[in-house]
Enzyme design. Sequence first.
Site, PDB file in Angstrom:
ATOM      1  N   GLY A  54       0.757  -1.266   0.000  1.00 35.95           N
ATOM      2  CA  GLY A  54       0.000   0.000   0.000  1.00 35.95           C
ATOM      3  C   GLY A  54       0.783   1.310   0.000  1.00 35.95           C
ATOM      4  N   GLY A  61      -5.693  -7.842  16.675  1.00 36.34           N
ATOM      5  CA  GLY A  61      -6.243  -7.438  15.376  1.00 36.34           C
ATOM      6  C   GLY A  61      -5.189  -7.302  14.291  1.00 36.34           C
ATOM      7  CD  GLU A  96      -7.786 -10.704   8.028  1.00 31.77           C
ATOM      8  OE1 GLU A  96      -8.940 -10.917   8.445  1.00 31.77           O
ATOM      9  OE2 GLU A  96      -7.429  -9.646   7.503  1.00 31.77           O
ATOM     10  CE  LYS A 104       0.008  -7.910  -0.288  1.00 30.56           C
ATOM     11  NZ  LYS A 104       0.285  -7.835   1.153  1.00 30.56           N
TER      12      LYS A 104
HETATM   13  N1  HSE Z   1      -2.727  -9.033   5.132  1.00 31.84           N
HETATM   14  C1  HSE Z   1      -1.732  -8.266   4.454  1.00 31.84           C
HETATM   15  C2  HSE Z   1      -0.528  -8.074   5.344  1.00 31.84           C
HETATM   16  C3  HSE Z   1      -2.207  -6.925   4.033  1.00 31.84           C
HETATM   17  O1  HSE Z   1      -0.503  -8.552   6.474  1.00 31.84           O
HETATM   18  O2  HSE Z   1       0.417  -7.453   4.898  1.00 31.84           O
HETATM   19  C4  HSE Z   1      -3.083  -6.979   2.851  1.00 31.84           C
HETATM   20  O3  HSE Z   1      -2.438  -7.580   1.787  1.00 31.84           O
END
Ligand code: HSE
Length: 433
Positions: free
Chosen positions: A135, A188, A191, A206
């Site tokens: 991101g 949190g 997941e 990715k």
């Molecule tokens: N679950 C991913 C992470 C973020 O822990 O980096 C979303 O891709």
Amino acid sequence: MKAPLRVGIAGLGVVGGGTVKLLAHARDLLRQRVGREIVVTAVSARDRAKARGLGCEDVPWVEDAADLATRNDVDVVAELIGGEDVARRVIEAAISQGKHVVTANKSLLSKHGTALARAAEERGVALAFEAAVAGGIPIIKALREGLVANRVTRVQGILNGTCNYILTQMEASGRSFHDVLAEAQVLGYAEADPTLDVGGFDTAHKLALLTSLAFGTEVDLEGVTTEGIERITPLDIVFAREFGYRIKLLGVASATARGVEQRVHPAMVPLDTPLADVSGVFNAIVTQSDYAGKSVFEGRGAGEKPTASAVVSDLVDIARGLRLPAFVRPAAELEEARRSPTDDRVGPFYLRFQVLDKPGVLSIISRGLARGGISIESMIQRGRAPGESVPIVMLTHESREGDLKAALSLIAEEEVIMEPPCMIRIERFQGDK
Ligand code: HSE
């Protein structure tokens, strides 16, 4: 001033909600920088109450997100639902209606990215996905634009914040993978079903996108060899440190003589190289290319603000009229991915054997390795527990992965070997000392 860019947002969760908030928060700044406004003209989400919390309760509501595509007041559909079925339908509807698409959906793109890019290019619309990988790091833009004149030879990245957080906590506290994972779930950071993250699959999604961008090949998720971090123990983390390494879950894509190698696995990263210092939920990517050399990118890979920042940067490109092929070269010209088998990879390895502490065990292991043509560089054996299990840890010289695996599976059959041997690849970084 030019007419506003009108955005229909599908999904008001962390990413969609964050995007709505950022468009409001940065409204004046974006108007100054882009020369036009970017406005949300329609929204769709499972829970209508969310629109109130975000201040978009007056924005027209669409029950079926795919209907955003047919609205006359929408220029861009931002698919921020995630998942695969509905999201795919929304994106395909948008493309067929001639709307630009912005998405953060790495799992969908890793499976259908080439076809969606082709459809978008045939229809003359953008398919933008900066938010799909790491991101807060503009790595898609870097590969598509900044490094466009380079031949990239390797991409190495920490692409999953959850795994990096767990490994960092394991090192700091000496606790087991399962303890730290359970705590991360309570906080949190992980997941309830952590498989996608800890099994390496999110990193593989990715990596498959980065590989296509870097090497001009069709997106080939099935070509990614994937291992997760579930079997990493505090003992391996301590031994890694003694040998001058830190364990990280890496996604690595390399151009080899046989094609493109894509692999996701825990790796020993030398302590004096940039990825070793990336801790907690941070992501980082190192690219190696012929003119720019080594480039290092680090930042937040997930979370509302970094992801919204990436989505809005895609919207800005569209508002400015920038239309670039999704995967650097036109989708119709992406090459079929030739897979370079991971078994042919040659490199050094870390090995840990849990053995019965009795005379002759070391020679059983070294004979097994010698038979496979594997040469040992160094070894540590600590602890004394006659008749019980103790670790023997070794680093190998450069070895062919397939040969090592064959040797390990024979050694594992010996009675004195108490559990399957642990093998962790040692990662080299070009351009480092
Ligand atoms: N679950 C991913 C992470 C973020 O822990 O980096 C979303 O891709």
